[in-house]
Design an enzyme around this catalytic site. Structure first.
Site, PDB file in Angstrom:
ATOM      1  N   GLU A 286       0.830  -0.980  -0.033  1.00  0.00           N
ATOM      2  CA  GLU A 286      -0.173   0.042   0.008  1.00  0.00           C
ATOM      3  C   GLU A 286       0.763   1.344  -0.022  1.00  0.00           C
ATOM      4  O   GLU A 286       1.839   1.339   0.806  1.00  0.00           O
ATOM      5  CB  GLU A 286      -0.837   0.030   1.178  1.00  0.00           C
ATOM      6  CG  GLU A 286      -1.713   1.098   1.354  1.00  0.00           C
ATOM      7  CD  GLU A 286      -2.582   1.238   2.555  1.00  0.00           C
ATOM      8  OE1 GLU A 286      -3.463   1.929   2.768  1.00  0.00           O
ATOM      9  OE2 GLU A 286      -2.139   0.527   3.763  1.00  0.00           O
ATOM     10  N   LYS A 351      -9.535   2.285  -3.129  1.00  0.00           N
ATOM     11  CA  LYS A 351      -9.932   1.848  -2.076  1.00  0.00           C
ATOM     12  C   LYS A 351     -11.518   2.147  -1.747  1.00  0.00           C
ATOM     13  O   LYS A 351     -11.661   3.428  -1.826  1.00  0.00           O
ATOM     14  CB  LYS A 351      -9.115   1.967  -0.729  1.00  0.00           C
ATOM     15  CG  LYS A 351      -9.334   1.552   0.433  1.00  0.00           C
ATOM     16  CD  LYS A 351      -8.288   2.172   1.608  1.00  0.00           C
ATOM     17  CE  LYS A 351      -8.856   1.383   2.906  1.00  0.00           C
ATOM     18  NZ  LYS A 351      -7.600   2.100   3.869  1.00  0.00           N
ATOM     19  N   CYS A 404      -5.363  -2.579   2.656  1.00  0.00           N
ATOM     20  CA  CYS A 404      -5.218  -2.425   4.000  1.00  0.00           C
ATOM     21  C   CYS A 404      -6.476  -3.246   4.596  1.00  0.00           C
ATOM     22  O   CYS A 404      -6.807  -4.295   4.584  1.00  0.00           O
ATOM     23  CB  CYS A 404      -5.242  -1.078   4.260  1.00  0.00           C
ATOM     24  SG  CYS A 404      -4.835  -0.829   6.029  1.00  0.00           S
TER      25      CYS A 404
END
Length: 530
Positions: A286, A351, A404
């Site tokens: 990430e 995301k 994440c």
């Protein structure tokens, strides 16, 4: 046992609150990295006995009758989440000069808010309370309901759900493929709370029999599933996972960005070890690209020169969409970007599930009306992606990326993973250092592989990076604070896309069965003549 039980039941005031707090904190030892699940056979019976003593006058109002139970559950939850999430405070200390003020909220505020779910669980269980086994079923139902709600209410945060305590190793993870996290939460609480029956021995034999059946089935199912390997069906994909171990204090330092980028290139270009194939897909963690590609087009040229013929780089990076042409504000995304061997961006997935207060400010418009522009205009304000899709990987395979903590949401993964061959998780757990946080995060990612029947490829900045097979076994991994790469070949597996969805349904059925059992027992007790 009866004397100890009586003393716990009769506890009052601060002693009762402290006992609930300590019982909840003790239960955290069941989670990664400790995995000492036996502590729950102490914590949950204590909780049952505390709830046995949560009584008020018969003619009290409905809220007054459940208030003592709610308080016990809240203190239990506060202890559990404080002991299990204290490491979140490390994230605000990375940039202490700007965010140290938020340390009390991170360490104490988040556990205090999450504790309301366990307070709710005990408040729901108490009206269904009866003697013997009925109250154990009621508690299991209530905690299962609370954990399910915790997975989506207020954006959701199902971290360290109780069910993970019953899944410390792959042998004990396989049941998640059949009943999902909802079912695991219910069944785990039921089994963990059964020792409470030793106090008055009512329904003791029945409870121990049910517990033995459930534990035996849990272990037997795991053994059979592990003894029956997932069937490889189709091409393999050679993958390189890059773990750069970049210090967060340097992450966005303009003076060292080029050095960080060169480190990523060097790790990616290393020749594979003897016996390992040349990687076809290279995975970076990430936000591993320390700048915007729109500001550094030369970086794409360097990537094109580094990548060999047919190689694909999948990298975590910040992405911006300029609003100049439309007069709108520039939008920023936490993304996974795919780059081919020509240095071209061929795909990007943003995301979707952002971290509140970490990546965006909830109620930003409302806060702005009160003149809090400084708060809502900070660097944390990212935009969520509109949807998720699988990235086309070499050999015709489809890799579905999650950024994440998106990987901790069972329902999110179950819905999206039906169109994928591989689950990809990129993360940067360096925010939390060498604390229980990265281990807990990795454990939850392992269980997602079991639930979906898909291999998991995970790249973390400072660890834990690894490859997990569809049955939750770690094929290879890099420890925390280690710089290196993992080279591995991933088969594509034959799977039933309905498996994860079916497990969700089975879990909800189990939830309602235990709710009905608790209700039935309390009604039966109420109808029994004195």
């Amino acid at each position: 046992m009866e004397r100890l039980t009586g003393r716990i039941i009769l506890l009052w005031g601060w002693r009762r609150s402290l006992t609930a707090f300590l019982a909840g904190a003790f239960a955290v030892l069941s989670q990664a990295p400790y995995d000492f699940f036996a502590v729950c056979f102490i914590s949950f019976p204590v909780l049952v006995w505390l709830l046995d003593g949560a009584t008020v006058a018969p003619r009290s109002g409905a809220l007054r009758r459940i208030a003592p139970a709610f308080a016990i559950g809240w203190w239990f939850g506060f202890g559990y989440f404080l002991a299990g999430l204290w490491w979140v405070g490390g994230a605000v200390l990375v940039e202490a000069e700007s965010f140290a003020w938020a340390l009390p909220f991170a360490v104490f505020g988040i556990p205090a808010l999450l504790a309301f779910f366990y307070g709710f669980a005990c408040a729901v269980a108490r009206p269904l309370w009866s003697n013997g086994l009925g109250r154990i079923a009621a508690l299991a139902f209530a905690f299962g309901l609370a954990e399910w709600l915790r997975s989506f209410l207020f954006t959701g945060f199902p971290w360290n759900a109780i069910g993970y305590a019953a899944m410390p190793v792959p042998l004990m993870m396989q049941s998640a493929s059949a009943v999902g996290m909802v079912g695991m939460n219910v069944l785990a609480v039921f089994v963990f709370a059964l020792p409470a029956l030793f106090a008055d021995r009512r329904h003791l034999r029945l409870g121990l029999t049910l517990g033995a059946v459930l534990v035996t089935a849990h272990l037997a199912f795991g053994y059979v599933r592990l003894a029956t390997p997932a069937t490889a069906d189709g091409p393999t994909l050679a993958v390189r996972i890059v773990q750069p171990d970049i210090d967060l204090s340097e992450k966005w330092d303009a003076d060292v960005r080029d050095r960080i980028f060169r480190t990523m290139l060097e790790l990616s270009a290393k020749p594979p070890e003897a016996g390992q194939p040349v990687p076809q897909l290279i995975l970076w963690p990430e936000t591993s690209v320390p700048f915007f590609f729109t500001e550094r087009p030369d970086a794409l040229t360097a990537l094109g020169e580094m990548l060999g013929d047919g190689q694909l780089l999948v990298a975590g990076a910040m992405r911006e969409e300029s609003g100049r042409a439309t007069g709108e504000e520039t939008r920023y995304y936490n993304s996974v970007i795919a780059i081919n061997d020509k240095g071209e961006i061929v795909d990007a997935v943003d995301k979707v599930h952002l971290v509140p207060f970490g990546e965006y400010m909830p109620f930003a418009d409302l806060l702005a009306r009160f003149g809090l522009e400084q708060v809502v205009a900070g660097p944390m304000n990212l935009s969520p992606g509109a949807s998720r899709h699988a990235i086309a990987a070499p050999n015709g395979l489809r890799a579905l990326p999650f950024v994440c903590y998106e990987i901790i949401f069972p329902d999110l993964i179950a819905v999206d993973a039906t169109s994928a061959d591989i689950i990809v998780n990129v993360t940067n757990d360096a925010w939390f250092g060498d604390t229980p946080g990265p281990y807990q995060h990795f454990r939850q990612a392992q269980v997602r592989a079991v639930e979906t029947g898909l291999p998991l490829v995970r790249a973390a900045n400072t660890g834990i990076s690894g490859l997990v097979d569809p049955q939750g076994r770690i094929v290879d991994a890099l420890a925390i604070n280690v710089r290196g790469v993992i080279d591995a070949s991933i088969p594509s597996y034959r799977r039933d896309a309905r498996v994860a969805g079916g497990a969700r349904v089975n879990g909800l059925i189990i939830l309602f069965v235990f709710g009905a059992l608790g209700l039935g027992m309390v009604l039966r007790q109420g109808l029994r003549p004195n």
